[in-house]
Design a protein around this motif. Structure first.
Motif, mmCIF file in Angstrom:
data_model
loop_
_atom_site.group_PDB
_atom_site.id
_atom_site.type_symbol
_atom_site.label_atom_id
_atom_site.label_comp_id
_atom_site.label_asym_id
_atom_site.label_seq_id
_atom_site.Cartn_x
_atom_site.Cartn_y
_atom_site.Cartn_z
ATOM 1 N N SER A 1 -45.326 35.564 17.094
ATOM 2 C CA SER A 1 -44.990 34.172 17.356
ATOM 3 C C SER A 1 -44.865 33.394 16.045
ATOM 4 C CB SER A 1 -46.061 33.539 18.240
ATOM 5 O OG SER A 1 -45.762 32.189 18.472
ATOM 6 N N ASN A 2 -45.752 33.698 15.141
ATOM 7 C CA ASN A 2 -45.741 33.082 13.814
ATOM 8 C C ASN A 2 -45.989 34.158 12.772
ATOM 9 O OD1 ASN A 2 -45.707 29.964 14.247
ATOM 10 N ND2 ASN A 2 -47.195 30.735 15.712
ATOM 11 N N THR B 1 -39.752 33.260 16.677
ATOM 12 C CA THR B 1 -40.742 33.593 15.652
ATOM 13 C C THR B 1 -40.590 32.571 14.535
ATOM 14 O OG1 THR B 1 -40.768 35.977 16.089
ATOM 15 C CG2 THR B 1 -41.454 35.254 13.890
ATOM 16 N N ARG B 2 -41.687 31.880 14.243
ATOM 17 C CA ARG B 2 -41.640 30.952 13.111
ATOM 18 C C ARG B 2 -42.030 31.711 11.853
ATOM 19 N NH1 ARG B 2 -41.482 25.669 12.549
ATOM 20 N NH2 ARG B 2 -42.021 25.261 14.724
#
Lengths: 115, 114
Positions: free
Chosen positions: A9-10, A110-111
């Motif tokens: 996600s990150n 996705t950061r």
């Protein structure tokens, strides 16, 4: 799966490192798309897959970017030797076919932060 | 190449009021699809409404409707009875029947005031 899943996600990475971003599309969707979204901006098309084939790679910003898809399912976007300008949200989407009239289903992205 | 323009970077509306978000596009094709997507802080792109260019009737989905003017290449989104949950970034998008990617505008950030 029920939706498009992206991982991680990150991601925070150091400049110069390689990163892999994963996208798991909806089961049965043959078309898969990658977009980049810089902070406060719109979506920039990177690449799409029809099955395992990527007919058009011209949206990839540089040769440090590559993508692959196996088994008409999971796709991986790889960025080599990351630069700070690569910091963005990377969104993946899928659709039943290339010409689906229903639009795309997107993942949550996705950061990526390059420090 | 097709381009999509959203000329309003930010808009605000009072809760329960109506707001219209603008979108124009450039194309030489006669048939295509147009979409509005909503992106809340969760980053998830949510399809709000779509329009097929060959259909003259404007699409409607509950409180969301579009004003599609093909000759003017305009595709605005009207949100009626605005709710706090409508606050998000809204993106207009164009999809060709013949090319393989969806083109997005730069987005409009909508704020809903209680």
């Amino acid at each position: 799966g029920a939706g498009v899943s992206q991982s991680p996600s990150n991601k925070v990475t150091e400049k110069g490192k390689d990163v892999e971003l994963r996208c798991d599309p909806i089961s049965g969707h043959t078309a898969l798309y990658w977009y980049r979204q810089r902070l406060g901006q719109g979506l920039e098309f990177l690449i799409y897959f029809q099955g395992n084939s990527a007919p058009d790679k011209s949206g990839l910003p540089s040769d440090r970017f590559s993508a692959e898809r196996t088994g008409e399912s999971v796709s991986t976007l790889t960025i080599q030797r990351t630069q700070q300008e690569d910091s963005a949200v990377y969104l993946c989407a899928s659709s039943p076919t290339q010409t689906s009239r229903g639009g795309y289903t997107f993942g949550s992205g996705t950061r990526l932060t390059v420090v | 190449a097709q381009t999509v323009t959203q000329s309003q970077p930010e808009m605000s509306v009072q809760e329960a009021e109506t707001v219209t978000l603008s979108c124009t596009y450039d194309t030489s094709e006669s048939d295509y699809y147009l979409f509005w997507y909503k992106q809340p802080p969760s980053r998830q792109m949510i399809l709000v409404i779509r329009q097929e260019a060959y259909k003259q009737q404007n699409a409607t989905e509950n409180r969301f409707s579009v004003n599609f003017q093909k000759a003017a290449k305009s595709f605005s989104l009207k949100i009626s009875d605005s709710q706090l949950g409508d606050a998000a970034m809204y993106f207009c998008a164009y999809r060709s029947l013949f090319f393989d990617d969806m083109r997005f505008g730069a987005g409009t950030r909508l704020t809903v005031k209680p």
